[in-house]
Design a protein around this motif. Sequence first.
Motif, PDB file in Angstrom:
ATOM      1  N   GLU A 140       0.828  -1.206   0.000  1.00  0.00           N
ATOM      2  CA  GLU A 140       0.000   0.000   0.000  1.00  0.00           C
ATOM      3  C   GLU A 140       0.864   1.258   0.000  1.00  0.00           C
ATOM      4  O   GLU A 140       0.543   2.243  -0.680  1.00  0.00           O
ATOM      5  CB  GLU A 140      -0.945   0.008   1.203  1.00  0.00           C
ATOM      6  N   ASP A 141       1.965   1.232   0.744  1.00  0.00           N
ATOM      7  CA  ASP A 141       2.882   2.369   0.757  1.00  0.00           C
ATOM      8  C   ASP A 141       3.440   2.600  -0.650  1.00  0.00           C
ATOM      9  O   ASP A 141       3.581   3.734  -1.113  1.00  0.00           O
ATOM     10  CB  ASP A 141       4.012   2.138   1.756  1.00  0.00           C
ATOM     11  N   PHE A 142       3.726   1.502  -1.339  1.00  0.00           N
ATOM     12  CA  PHE A 142       4.250   1.620  -2.702  1.00  0.00           C
ATOM     13  C   PHE A 142       3.193   2.195  -3.645  1.00  0.00           C
ATOM     14  O   PHE A 142       3.503   3.029  -4.499  1.00  0.00           O
ATOM     15  CB  PHE A 142       4.715   0.265  -3.219  1.00  0.00           C
ATOM     16  N   VAL A 143       1.951   1.768  -3.499  1.00  0.00           N
ATOM     17  CA  VAL A 143       0.874   2.293  -4.340  1.00  0.00           C
ATOM     18  C   VAL A 143       0.756   3.805  -4.157  1.00  0.00           C
ATOM     19  O   VAL A 143       0.656   4.571  -5.123  1.00  0.00           O
ATOM     20  CB  VAL A 143      -0.465   1.609  -4.004  1.00  0.00           C
ATOM     21  N   ASN A 179      -4.495  -3.065  -8.163  1.00  0.00           N
ATOM     22  CA  ASN A 179      -4.711  -4.280  -8.950  1.00  0.00           C
ATOM     23  C   ASN A 179      -3.440  -4.685  -9.682  1.00  0.00           C
ATOM     24  O   ASN A 179      -3.143  -5.871  -9.820  1.00  0.00           O
ATOM     25  CB  ASN A 179      -5.846  -4.063  -9.956  1.00  0.00           C
ATOM     26  N   ASP A 180      -2.707  -3.682 -10.175  1.00  0.00           N
ATOM     27  CA  ASP A 180      -1.445  -3.965 -10.863  1.00  0.00           C
ATOM     28  C   ASP A 180      -0.418  -4.557  -9.912  1.00  0.00           C
ATOM     29  O   ASP A 180       0.258  -5.544 -10.229  1.00  0.00           O
ATOM     30  CB  ASP A 180      -0.867  -2.683 -11.479  1.00  0.00           C
ATOM     31  N   VAL A 181      -0.289  -3.945  -8.743  1.00  0.00           N
ATOM     32  CA  VAL A 181       0.758  -4.329  -7.786  1.00  0.00           C
ATOM     33  C   VAL A 181       0.428  -5.646  -7.097  1.00  0.00           C
ATOM     34  O   VAL A 181       1.300  -6.501  -6.898  1.00  0.00           O
ATOM     35  CB  VAL A 181       0.956  -3.207  -6.744  1.00  0.00           C
ATOM     36  N   GLY A 182      -0.851  -5.808  -6.724  1.00  0.00           N
ATOM     37  CA  GLY A 182      -1.236  -7.007  -5.983  1.00  0.00           C
ATOM     38  C   GLY A 182      -0.979  -6.847  -4.498  1.00  0.00           C
ATOM     39  O   GLY A 182      -0.428  -5.836  -4.047  1.00  0.00           O
ATOM     40  N   PRO A 183      -1.343  -7.832  -3.696  1.00  0.00           N
ATOM     41  CA  PRO A 183      -1.201  -7.722  -2.237  1.00  0.00           C
ATOM     42  C   PRO A 183       0.242  -7.800  -1.753  1.00  0.00           C
ATOM     43  O   PRO A 183       0.547  -7.381  -0.643  1.00  0.00           O
ATOM     44  CB  PRO A 183      -2.017  -8.919  -1.718  1.00  0.00           C
ATOM     45  N   GLU A 184       1.128  -8.341  -2.594  1.00  0.00           N
ATOM     46  CA  GLU A 184       2.539  -8.459  -2.219  1.00  0.00           C
ATOM     47  C   GLU A 184       3.415  -7.934  -3.341  1.00  0.00           C
ATOM     48  O   GLU A 184       3.082  -8.052  -4.526  1.00  0.00           O
ATOM     49  CB  GLU A 184       2.898  -9.921  -1.929  1.00  0.00           C
TER      50      GLU A 184
END
Length: 229
Positions: A140-143, A179-184
């Motif tokens: 989430e921080d990356f998003v 959605n692109d990044v995903g949960p991990e």
Amino acid sequence: MALSSPRRTPLSDQVIAQLRAQITSGEWPVGSRIPTEAALVEQLGVARNTVREAVRALAHNGLLDIRQGSGTYVLATSELAGVMHRRFADADQAQVAELRATLETSAAGLAAVRRTDRDLGLLDAALDRREAAWRSGDAEDFVQADAAFHQAVVAAAHNDVLLAVYSDLGEVTREHLRNDVGPELIAERYIGHDTIRDAIRDRDARRASVEAGRAIACATTDVQAAPDA
């Protein structure tokens, strides 16, 4: 038309205005958790019910997201942004990618022509934050950091209308990024954005647009090719 006696602004409206100001000023950034209800009661010096009413009103308008057991988070910086989020919450992600590509490739091209030294500094800082967020492993921080970089690119285009539209779509684009990044965070799916920054720095409008479009296309392709869990 007959004039009516002026009325005092209800206390709840005053609290709503103060909380909205915290959001629109960036004091409470999108994605951040606002102070607890108890903390707001203490800071504002009002009753708990007044704070609760104000928070619910801002949640109804789409600025806040109340998550049971977790807290209340900033969802958008304006009512229009909240409307956009609700309107496109179930939008086809491929179509959102096309919208992002349309806006961001145009913005990158304009930024390459119009950018200032200050813009470059902001892009460098946003890129550093993005890379630090990736190293932290917090998806989430990356998003949020990735979204901030793209916002900085759009801001460097110096088109107020484009920036306003893109900002109001903020949560829509962030959801697409999630959605692109995903949960991990997976190393194989990391897409560097230094090529976008470099093209803008070099004032190469065509290359900036191509690199911005390529970043979105690569991310979307990776998600479509990922195996089902």
